[in-house]
Scaffold this active site. Structure first.
Site, PDB file in Angstrom:
ATOM      1  N   SER A 160       5.052  -3.726   7.795  1.00 32.12           N
ATOM      2  CA  SER A 160       4.171  -4.867   8.033  1.00 32.12           C
ATOM      3  C   SER A 160       4.915  -6.195   7.994  1.00 32.12           C
ATOM      4  O   SER A 160       4.449  -7.189   8.537  1.00 32.12           O
ATOM      5  CB  SER A 160       3.060  -4.895   6.988  1.00 32.12           C
ATOM      6  OG  SER A 160       3.600  -5.181   5.708  1.00 32.12           O
TER       7      SER A 160
ATOM      8  N   CYS B 266       5.904   1.327   0.246  1.00 30.25           N
ATOM      9  CA  CYS B 266       5.901  -0.135   0.172  1.00 30.25           C
ATOM     10  C   CYS B 266       4.535  -0.716   0.536  1.00 30.25           C
ATOM     11  O   CYS B 266       3.788  -1.145  -0.329  1.00 30.25           O
ATOM     12  CB  CYS B 266       6.988  -0.713   1.075  1.00 30.25           C
ATOM     13  SG  CYS B 266       7.159  -2.506   0.931  1.00 30.25           S
ATOM     14  N   ASP B 267       4.205  -0.710   1.800  1.00 33.20           N
ATOM     15  CA  ASP B 267       2.943  -1.332   2.238  1.00 33.20           C
ATOM     16  C   ASP B 267       1.720  -0.709   1.584  1.00 33.20           C
ATOM     17  O   ASP B 267       0.751  -1.412   1.276  1.00 33.20           O
ATOM     18  CB  ASP B 267       2.807  -1.228   3.765  1.00 33.20           C
ATOM     19  CG  ASP B 267       3.781  -2.139   4.491  1.00 33.20           C
ATOM     20  OD1 ASP B 267       4.183  -3.157   3.909  1.00 33.20           O
ATOM     21  OD2 ASP B 267       4.148  -1.822   5.639  1.00 33.20           O
ATOM     22  N   VAL B 268       1.748   0.589   1.370  1.00 30.09           N
ATOM     23  CA  VAL B 268       0.557   1.280   0.850  1.00 30.09           C
ATOM     24  C   VAL B 268       0.334   1.031  -0.637  1.00 30.09           C
ATOM     25  O   VAL B 268      -0.691   1.451  -1.192  1.00 30.09           O
ATOM     26  CB  VAL B 268       0.647   2.807   1.109  1.00 30.09           C
ATOM     27  CG1 VAL B 268       0.690   3.089   2.607  1.00 30.09           C
ATOM     28  CG2 VAL B 268       1.848   3.418   0.409  1.00 30.09           C
TER      29      VAL B 268
END
Length: 461
Positions: free
Chosen positions: A430, A389-391
């Site tokens: 995050s 997700c965040d990456v």
């Protein structure tokens, strides 16, 4: 002089271990060499300090060895970051105990130098222990992974530092309050370690784990000065320096400033920016659904000649690495070129994802780091995101003030088509909405990756 030479030999052995572990092909050998040198160092230390006939010492050595072997077999690979965090903490606690035991032997006639080093070793060791325990509990989900800032003004931190400095200064010259000094210094360091770890969010936890690894080495090295053991000084320094280098690499990979991570500055979101991103996401949603309706997964897969797979921590949680291996085999059997893009923080610690994939027989030659794979996305027919997700969140380039702003990401949105297999559309650690999901070239498949990935495999047959 002979002790220094022997210590140097051990230190060279540990440096060789680190060198060998930089390559997947020699990592196993490096690990074995490191274990062998550590075992030899333990035996050597017992001999030097005259402990060969101490039955209690050997009993605890056997108990500790049995516990280590048991943990190595019981702990799953997905739980390895938590275990590493705990081991960092145990290392810090061991250094603190040695500092206390060593300094108590020269109580009353110690030089200021030995008192100061013992104080520093105790402080860093206890801080490492409590900070590591909190980090491990965050990773395990025992406590929330969200940042908790108990000291927004920084006043408590300054008070703790000044108090610790005062206690160390006084205890250096007034040996009569030795026990009070130990208790107060331990409490202050323990509280500081808890505050440091609590205020860091889950997205930044890989940085904290590598930093605490460095702290455990620094504590051991300082303890070596306190008890005048050159081997402990050297080995601790090797661990401390390597941990600091890794921390720096992690900070660069996440575009983080270490002081900002530890003070929680990177976890302050811009609510207006987040709202705008959400509105954009909602505007694109209808178009995206129309696009998805006109796209058959089978057509997208079968028309693709080049495929990049991007695994994330969600894949590890779902234990879907075996399913990903089946998908890779199927794609390659169909004549497609398959590569795997690995973000430095794809797992909970550096190299975590690489090991997870190697466990199921995925060749290391297929794994590419972020800097190598990013230029290839725009020429790739299909990218399949599994549990990341965040990456892969494009908001990292636009959402100023968010926890991930400025963090280098895998630029999967540049691919001609993207298939996302994530559990749901909720934000990652995050807390930032992922705008990738609403882009027109993206197909989302929600659900457990161990179930959704096989549907893609079936579609390519």
């Amino acid at each position: 002089m002979s002790i220094i030479i022997i210590a140097a030999i051990f230190i060279v052995g540990f440096i060789l271990q680190i060198r060998l572990m930089q390559s997947p092909k020699t990592a196993l050998l490096g690990n074995r060499i490191g274990a062998a040198f550590m075992g030899a160092a333990i035996i050597y230390t017992i001999i030097v300090y005259g402990g060969m006939g101490n039955s209690a010492l050997w009993l605890w050595l056997v108990i500790g060895g049995f516990a280590g072997v048991s943990l190595g077999h019981v702990v799953k690979m997905i739980q390895m970051p938590q275990m590493v965090g705990m081991l960092n903490g145990f290392g810090g606690a061991a250094s603190a105990l040695v500092a206390i035991a060593g300094s108590s032997q020269f109580l009353g006639d110690a030089s200021w130098y030995l008192w100061l080093t013992a104080s520093l070793a105790l402080s860093v060791g206890v801080l490492t222990f409590t900070g590591s325990m909190v980090a491990a509990m965050k990773l395990q989900g025992i406590i929330s992974g969200k940042p908790v800032n108990l000291d927004e003004s920084g006043k408590l931190k300054r008070i703790l530092l000044l108090t610790a400095a005062g206690i160390v200064l006084v205890s250096t010259f007034i040996t009569g309050i030795y026990s009070v000094w130990v208790v107060f210094l331990s409490i202050i360091s323990a509280v500081y370690g808890v505050i440091m770890a609590l205020r860091v969010g889950g997205a930044d936890m890989p940085v904290v784990i590598s930093l605490l690894n460095s702290f455990s080495g620094v504590a051991a090295s300082i303890t070596g000065f306190a008890v005048e053991d050159p081997l402990l000084v050297g080995v601790g320094a090797v661990v401390g320096v390597s941990g600091l280098i890794l921390t720096r690499i992690m900070c660069r990979a996440m575009n983080r400033n270490l002081s900002a991570v530890l003070t929680g500055i990177t976890t302050v979101s811009d609510s207006r920016r987040a709202e705008n991103l959400l509105n954009v996401s909602n505007e694109l949603e209808g178009f995206n659904e129309e696009k998805k309706g006109s796209m058959e997964i089978g057509d997208v897969i079968n028309s693709a000649k080049s495929v990049i797979i991007v695994p994330g921590y969600g894949m590890a949680v779902a234990q879907a690495q075996g399913k990903v291996k089946d998908l890779i085999d199927c794609l390659e059997k169909a004549g497609k070129q398959v590569k795997i893009g690995i973000h430095p923080v794809a797992g909970r610690m550096p190299g975590h994802m690489n090991v997870l994939l190697a466990e199921v027989g995925i060749d290391y030659d297929k794994l590419y780091d972020m800097d190598t794979i990013n230029p290839e996305f725009e020429n790739t027919d299909l990218t399949i995101v599994v549990g990341a997700c965040d990456v892969v969140n494009p908001s990292a380039n636009t959402a100023k003030g968010s926890p991930i702003y400025g963090m280098p990401i895998l630029e999967v949105e540049k691919s001609k088509n993207v298939i996302v297999c994530n559990l749901d559309e909720k934000p990652g650690y995050s807390g930032v909405e992922n705008t990738l999901y609403s882009m027109k070239n993206v197909i989302t498949i929600w659900g457990n990756a161990s179930v959704t990935v096989p549907t893609i495999t079936e579609a390519c047959r």
